[in-house]
Motif scaffolding. Structure first.
Motif, PDB file in Angstrom:
ATOM      1  N   PHE A   1      -8.618  10.586   4.050  1.00  0.00           N
ATOM      2  CA  PHE A   1      -8.311  10.640   2.617  1.00  0.00           C
ATOM      3  C   PHE A   1      -6.921  11.201   2.336  1.00  0.00           C
ATOM      4  CE2 PHE A   1      -8.894  12.322  -1.772  1.00  0.00           C
ATOM      5  CZ  PHE A   1      -9.240  11.125  -2.372  1.00  0.00           C
ATOM      6  N   SER A   2      -6.501  12.195   3.126  1.00  0.00           N
ATOM      7  CA  SER A   2      -5.227  12.853   2.812  1.00  0.00           C
ATOM      8  C   SER A   2      -4.092  12.440   3.749  1.00  0.00           C
ATOM      9  CB  SER A   2      -5.406  14.381   2.852  1.00  0.00           C
ATOM     10  OG  SER A   2      -5.927  14.785   4.096  1.00  0.00           O
ATOM     11  N   ALA A   3      -4.400  11.616   4.768  1.00  0.00           N
ATOM     12  CA  ALA A   3      -3.350  11.236   5.732  1.00  0.00           C
ATOM     13  C   ALA A   3      -2.349  10.281   5.088  1.00  0.00           C
ATOM     14  CB  ALA A   3      -3.975  10.568   6.953  1.00  0.00           C
ATOM     15  N   LEU A   4      -1.126  10.318   5.614  1.00  0.00           N
ATOM     16  CA  LEU A   4      -0.056   9.471   5.080  1.00  0.00           C
ATOM     17  C   LEU A   4       0.447   8.521   6.152  1.00  0.00           C
ATOM     18  CD1 LEU A   4       1.944  12.335   3.328  1.00  0.00           C
ATOM     19  CD2 LEU A   4       0.261  10.826   2.276  1.00  0.00           C
ATOM     20  N   GLY A   5       1.125   7.469   5.711  1.00  0.00           N
ATOM     21  CA  GLY A   5       1.803   6.554   6.625  1.00  0.00           C
ATOM     22  C   GLY A   5       0.885   6.019   7.718  1.00  0.00           C
ATOM     23  N   LYS A   6       1.438   5.955   8.943  1.00  0.00           N
ATOM     24  CA  LYS A   6       0.696   5.338  10.061  1.00  0.00           C
ATOM     25  C   LYS A   6      -0.532   6.154  10.444  1.00  0.00           C
ATOM     26  CE  LYS A   6       3.961   2.410  12.424  1.00  0.00           C
ATOM     27  NZ  LYS A   6       5.336   2.646  12.755  1.00  0.00           N
ATOM     28  N   GLU A   7      -0.419   7.470  10.244  1.00  0.00           N
ATOM     29  CA  GLU A   7      -1.534   8.348  10.629  1.00  0.00           C
ATOM     30  C   GLU A   7      -2.814   7.929   9.898  1.00  0.00           C
ATOM     31  OE1 GLU A   7      -2.570  13.102  11.020  1.00  0.00           O
ATOM     32  OE2 GLU A   7      -1.237  12.436   9.434  1.00  0.00           O
ATOM     33  N   HIS A   8      -2.636   7.449   8.657  1.00  0.00           N
ATOM     34  CA  HIS A   8      -3.809   7.038   7.882  1.00  0.00           C
ATOM     35  C   HIS A   8      -4.568   5.920   8.594  1.00  0.00           C
ATOM     36  CE1 HIS A   8      -5.577   4.088   5.024  1.00  0.00           C
ATOM     37  NE2 HIS A   8      -6.324   5.145   4.799  1.00  0.00           N
ATOM     38  N   GLY A   9      -3.804   4.890   9.045  1.00  0.00           N
ATOM     39  CA  GLY A   9      -4.433   3.748   9.714  1.00  0.00           C
ATOM     40  C   GLY A   9      -5.217   4.184  10.945  1.00  0.00           C
ATOM     41  N   THR A  10      -4.622   5.090  11.732  1.00  0.00           N
ATOM     42  CA  THR A  10      -5.287   5.558  12.954  1.00  0.00           C
ATOM     43  C   THR A  10      -6.596   6.255  12.620  1.00  0.00           C
ATOM     44  OG1 THR A  10      -3.090   5.967  13.828  1.00  0.00           O
ATOM     45  CG2 THR A  10      -4.917   6.976  15.034  1.00  0.00           C
ATOM     46  N   LYS A  11      -6.533   7.137  11.630  1.00  0.00           N
ATOM     47  CA  LYS A  11      -7.736   7.918  11.311  1.00  0.00           C
ATOM     48  C   LYS A  11      -8.829   7.030  10.720  1.00  0.00           C
ATOM     49  CE  LYS A  11      -5.565  12.413  10.766  1.00  0.00           C
ATOM     50  NZ  LYS A  11      -6.151  13.100  11.910  1.00  0.00           N
ATOM     51  N   ARG A  12      -8.431   6.140   9.848  1.00  0.00           N
ATOM     52  CA  ARG A  12      -9.421   5.287   9.188  1.00  0.00           C
ATOM     53  C   ARG A  12     -10.102   4.368  10.205  1.00  0.00           C
ATOM     54  NH1 ARG A  12     -10.245   3.191   3.424  1.00  0.00           N
ATOM     55  NH2 ARG A  12     -11.582   1.422   3.814  1.00  0.00           N
ATOM     56  N   LYS A  13      -9.274   3.829  11.139  1.00  0.00           N
ATOM     57  CA  LYS A  13      -9.816   2.896  12.134  1.00  0.00           C
ATOM     58  C   LYS A  13     -10.894   3.560  12.997  1.00  0.00           C
ATOM     59  CE  LYS A  13      -7.904   0.123  15.634  1.00  0.00           C
ATOM     60  NZ  LYS A  13      -6.811   0.304  16.537  1.00  0.00           N
ATOM     61  N   ARG A  14     -10.732   4.848  13.222  1.00  0.00           N
ATOM     62  CA  ARG A  14     -11.686   5.553  14.084  1.00  0.00           C
ATOM     63  C   ARG A  14     -13.121   5.443  13.570  1.00  0.00           C
ATOM     64  NH1 ARG A  14      -8.391  11.187  14.816  1.00  0.00           N
ATOM     65  NH2 ARG A  14      -6.859  10.393  16.281  1.00  0.00           N
ATOM     66  N   VAL A  15     -13.270   5.502  12.251  1.00  0.00           N
ATOM     67  CA  VAL A  15     -14.635   5.576  11.707  1.00  0.00           C
ATOM     68  C   VAL A  15     -15.052   4.348  10.911  1.00  0.00           C
ATOM     69  CG1 VAL A  15     -14.927   8.071  11.656  1.00  0.00           C
ATOM     70  CG2 VAL A  15     -13.680   6.952   9.806  1.00  0.00           C
ATOM     71  N   SER A  16     -14.122   3.387  10.744  1.00  0.00           N
ATOM     72  CA  SER A  16     -14.448   2.320   9.789  1.00  0.00           C
ATOM     73  C   SER A  16     -15.639   1.475  10.243  1.00  0.00           C
ATOM     74  CB  SER A  16     -13.234   1.451   9.462  1.00  0.00           C
ATOM     75  OG  SER A  16     -12.607   1.075  10.625  1.00  0.00           O
ATOM     76  N   ASN A  17     -15.861   1.331  11.562  1.00  0.00           N
ATOM     77  CA  ASN A  17     -16.989   0.441  11.910  1.00  0.00           C
ATOM     78  C   ASN A  17     -18.353   1.040  11.560  1.00  0.00           C
ATOM     79  OD1 ASN A  17     -16.889   2.235  13.939  1.00  0.00           O
ATOM     80  ND2 ASN A  17     -17.158   0.764  15.620  1.00  0.00           N
ATOM     81  N   VAL A  18     -18.513   2.359  11.581  1.00  0.00           N
ATOM     82  CA  VAL A  18     -19.838   2.880  11.190  1.00  0.00           C
ATOM     83  C   VAL A  18     -20.045   2.827   9.667  1.00  0.00           C
ATOM     84  CG1 VAL A  18     -20.478   4.336  13.156  1.00  0.00           C
ATOM     85  CG2 VAL A  18     -19.041   5.295  11.373  1.00  0.00           C
TER      86      VAL A  18
ATOM     87  N   ASN B   1       0.891  -1.157   0.000  1.00  0.00           N
ATOM     88  CA  ASN B   1       0.000   0.000   0.000  1.00  0.00           C
ATOM     89  C   ASN B   1       0.929   1.207   0.000  1.00  0.00           C
ATOM     90  OD1 ASN B   1      -1.865   2.037   0.621  1.00  0.00           O
ATOM     91  ND2 ASN B   1      -1.698   1.596   2.809  1.00  0.00           N
ATOM     92  N   LEU B   2       1.269   1.664  -1.175  1.00  0.00           N
ATOM     93  CA  LEU B   2       2.220   2.774  -1.253  1.00  0.00           C
ATOM     94  C   LEU B   2       1.550   4.060  -0.801  1.00  0.00           C
ATOM     95  CD1 LEU B   2       4.072   2.044  -4.614  1.00  0.00           C
ATOM     96  CD2 LEU B   2       4.405   1.048  -2.367  1.00  0.00           C
TER      97      LEU B   2
ATOM     98  N   GLY C   1     -11.473   1.779  -5.754  1.00  0.00           N
ATOM     99  CA  GLY C   1     -10.090   1.580  -5.361  1.00  0.00           C
ATOM    100  C   GLY C   1      -9.915   0.197  -4.740  1.00  0.00           C
ATOM    101  N   SER C   2      -8.773   0.000  -4.065  1.00  0.00           N
ATOM    102  CA  SER C   2      -8.522  -1.318  -3.483  1.00  0.00           C
ATOM    103  C   SER C   2      -7.540  -1.212  -2.321  1.00  0.00           C
ATOM    104  CB  SER C   2      -7.949  -2.259  -4.550  1.00  0.00           C
ATOM    105  OG  SER C   2      -6.803  -1.670  -5.138  1.00  0.00           O
ATOM    106  N   GLY C   3      -7.401  -2.320  -1.590  1.00  0.00           N
ATOM    107  CA  GLY C   3      -6.416  -2.385  -0.511  1.00  0.00           C
ATOM    108  C   GLY C   3      -6.800  -1.548   0.693  1.00  0.00           C
ATOM    109  N   SER C   4      -5.771  -1.162   1.449  1.00  0.00           N
ATOM    110  CA  SER C   4      -6.012  -0.447   2.709  1.00  0.00           C
ATOM    111  C   SER C   4      -6.684   0.902   2.507  1.00  0.00           C
ATOM    112  CB  SER C   4      -4.694  -0.190   3.432  1.00  0.00           C
ATOM    113  OG  SER C   4      -3.898  -1.300   3.443  1.00  0.00           O
ATOM    114  N   ARG C   5      -6.620   1.428   1.300  1.00  0.00           N
ATOM    115  CA  ARG C   5      -7.198   2.755   1.083  1.00  0.00           C
ATOM    116  C   ARG C   5      -8.403   2.694   0.168  1.00  0.00           C
ATOM    117  NH1 ARG C   5      -2.944   7.132   2.707  1.00  0.00           N
ATOM    118  NH2 ARG C   5      -4.918   8.193   2.943  1.00  0.00           N
TER     119      ARG C   5
END
Ligand code: HEM
Length: 551
Positions: free
Chosen positions: A133-150, A114-115, A492-496
């Motif tokens: 959408f605009s976060a990079l690296g590890k910060e992306h995972g943290t932000k996405r995890k916050r809202v992914s369950n809803v 996931n480049l 899209g695909s993958g982690s993003r």
């Protein structure tokens, strides 16, 4: 003392040395530059084996920049793929791929595959703060995890709040507009209507119905918002804003402004509008709003969940009820505003395209209507129902989801024109070499672009790719279907992969079911539906359809 020292040094240099060394220095510099910018990219770069979209592409990105500036990015890349195959070089440090395995899977996969995103995405930073959408690296995972369950399908399909919002929007707002237009035989601009439907849903999903927008009914407010949005996402300056954000900043230091002042003003206004929604929602929480006591539809699903996750990260005892610091407030605002932008940029256009294709194929509407009316609880509508939107009267999500022709129509329409043809650029990581299918050892810092538009036109996967053929999704063998699914890249695909995918599909399914159970549609004017341009479009973009009630 220091200046005396330097002046002594300068004064002690023999002027003859200057005459001798200056041309030598200039020659060495010229050779170094020639090597760096011409010889290396042409002959020694690890990218030399990748065919160039144009001979100039090996030595300068200006060639592709010009294509982008003049709105020809996708067609240029598509022509290059047709000529050279699935890997093409668009610039000295840029590749485009048109294959899933060894292309998309390398750049848009999970984990290491996931480049990171390029500065192209900086445009989507709101309030100076990055979001999912605009976060990079590890910060992306943290932000996405916050809202992914809803945004998970199970939540979207089972939440009482989502059902209440759908009932209100579809039965209480969307169908009455369609009925009114059908009764008065007036064409309806469905593009604006679909922008409104998507935004009303997502705003209610984030903030709760009572704090959301009502663009479906309040057309004046909708128009103002869309105009403000257009100014803050101006199609005529998107090239600069997406491709050269740093240049804009640098030049502005010298008082050279590439984008006009009104863009910055609109951007600020847009941010302020987002902050207002955040503050109202926060106020409701501080006033003692609880999940249990919330009226159906009024739960600020995304806002609440985000805060709850932030509280967990910070080990705060009060859950979602902690008072956000000014930085946290902006972080919350940035995320929520981005979901509205993501909706505006994609859903309305994609859904309009589904309506356009159906309007051009009356036989498909008849078939769809028969299917929709065959369910246990069809979405009948009559004006006497007005004001009686009820979640209980909606069909179960699963009942609509398993309708094969409805599914095939959505899939095929989104395949042909899911969203804008953007490059979704990624960049190869530092400190390692990337292997891209047959092309090994791609160095760090190379931009890799991929286009759903082109992937979805691969004739080997989607024969007669330019034709709208929903039956391809119904009549193919299971192996073929699996292959088509693999190449379907609208979200899209993958982690993003698109966070809002389940929401988009769910609200599209309900709206299609509601419309085609009750109406037939025909094209009045699609000349203003310039679906090849960037998502933001302009206010002249319209799709005019006629609605006729079918008893
Ligand atoms: C038909 C409608 C939609 C389409 C075709 C679509 C398409 C996409 C695509 C292709 C991406 C990946 C972009 C990239 O990697 O550069 C994406 C990401 C995203 N989408 Fe959507 N989208 C749609 C609707 C929505 C909606 C309704 C929301 C929010 C409510 C949403 C929120 C997001 C977010 C937050 C991301 C970033 C995900 C991440 O980076 O982890 N989208 N979308």
């Amino acid at each position: 003392m220091a200046s005396g020292y330097y002046s002594n040094v300068v004064l002690n240099i023999n002027p003859a040395l200057f005459t001798l060394y200056t041309p030598l220095l200039a020659a060495v510099t010229a050779i170094a530059l020639l090597y760096r910018f011409v010889v290396h990219p042409l002959f020694f770069s690890p990218l030399v084996r990748i065919p160039c979209a144009h001979p100039l592409a090996a030595v300068t990105s200006l060639w592709m920049d010009w294509r982008r500036f003049t709105g020809r990015e996708v067609e240029t890349t598509w022509e290059a793929f047709k000529k050279h195959g699935p890997y093409v070089r668009l610039g000295p440090n840029e590749i485009a791929v048109n294959t899933i395995l060894g292309g998309v899977t390398t750049a848009h996969g999970h984990g290491f595959e996931n480049l990171d995103k390029t500065s192209w995405y900086d445009f989507f930073i709101n309030h100076g703060t990055r979001n999912t959408f605009s976060a990079l690296g590890k910060e992306h995972g943290t932000k996405r995890k916050r809202v992914s369950n809803v945004y998970a399908k199970s939540y979207v399909q089972n939440s009482r709040h989502v059902r209440a919002i759908l009932a209100e929007l579809v039965q209480g707002r969307l169908l009455p507009s369609c009925w009114e237009m059908a009764a008065s035989n007036t064409p309806l601009d469905v593009l604006a209507l679909n922008f409104a439907y998507g935004l009303d849903f997502v705003a209610a999903f984030i903030f709760g119905l009572s704090r959301g927008t009502d663009f479906l009914r309040d057309t004046a407010c909708r128009q103002i918002w869309l105009e403000e949005y257009r100014k803050s996402h101006p199609s005529e300056y998107m090239f600069w804003l997406l491709e050269h954000p740093r240049l804009i900043k640098i030049l502005s230091k010298f008082r050279i402004y590439i984008v006009p002042k009104w863009y910055h003003e609109a951007d600020t206004d847009f941010d302020k509008w987002g902050e207002k929604l955040i503050d109202e929602t926060e106020q409701a929480l501080q006033n003692g709003f609880t999940e249990e006591s919330a009226h159906s539809g009024d739960m600020p699903n995304v806002y609440f969940q985000q805060k709850r996750a932030m509280a967990d990260e910070l080990k705060l005892g009060q859950g979602a009820y902690f008072k956000p610091t000014p930085e946290q407030r902006l972080e919350l605002a940035s995320e929520c505003l981005d979901h509205l932008v993501a909706t505006r940029d994609t859903f309305g256009v994609a859904f309009s395209f589904v309506l356009l294709e159906l309007s051009k194929h009356p036989y498909a509407q008849v078939r769809l209507r028969t299917e929709l009316r065959s369910i246990r609880n069809p979405m009948w509508y009559s004006p006497t129902m007005e004001g009686r939107a009820s979640a209980a009267s909606l069909p179960e999500p699963a009942a609509l989801e398993k309708l094969p022709y409805l599914w095939a129509i959505m899939k095929e329409s989104i395949r042909l024109r899911g969203t804008v043809p953007t490059p979704n650029p990624r960049v190869t990581p530092l400190g390692t070499k990337t292997h891209l299918g047959p092309h090994k050892n791609i160095p760090p810092g190379v931009r890799i672009s991929a286009f759903a538009w082109c992937l979805h036109r691969n004739e080997a996967v989607f024969p007669q790719a330019e034709l709208w053929l929903p039956d391809r999704w119904l009549n193919s063998s299971s192996e073929k279907l699996a292959e088509m699914e693999k190449w379907f890249w609208a979200f899209g695909s993958g982690s993003r992969q698109c966070l809002g995918r389940n929401v988009a599909m769910e609200i599209m399914r309900f709206a299609l079911a509601a419309i085609y159970t009750n109406f037939e549609t025909s094209v009045v004017d699609d000349a203003g539906f310039n679906y090849k341009s960037f998502v933001t479009g302009n206010l002249g973009n319209k799709l005019s359809l006629r609605f006729t009630h079918v008893a």
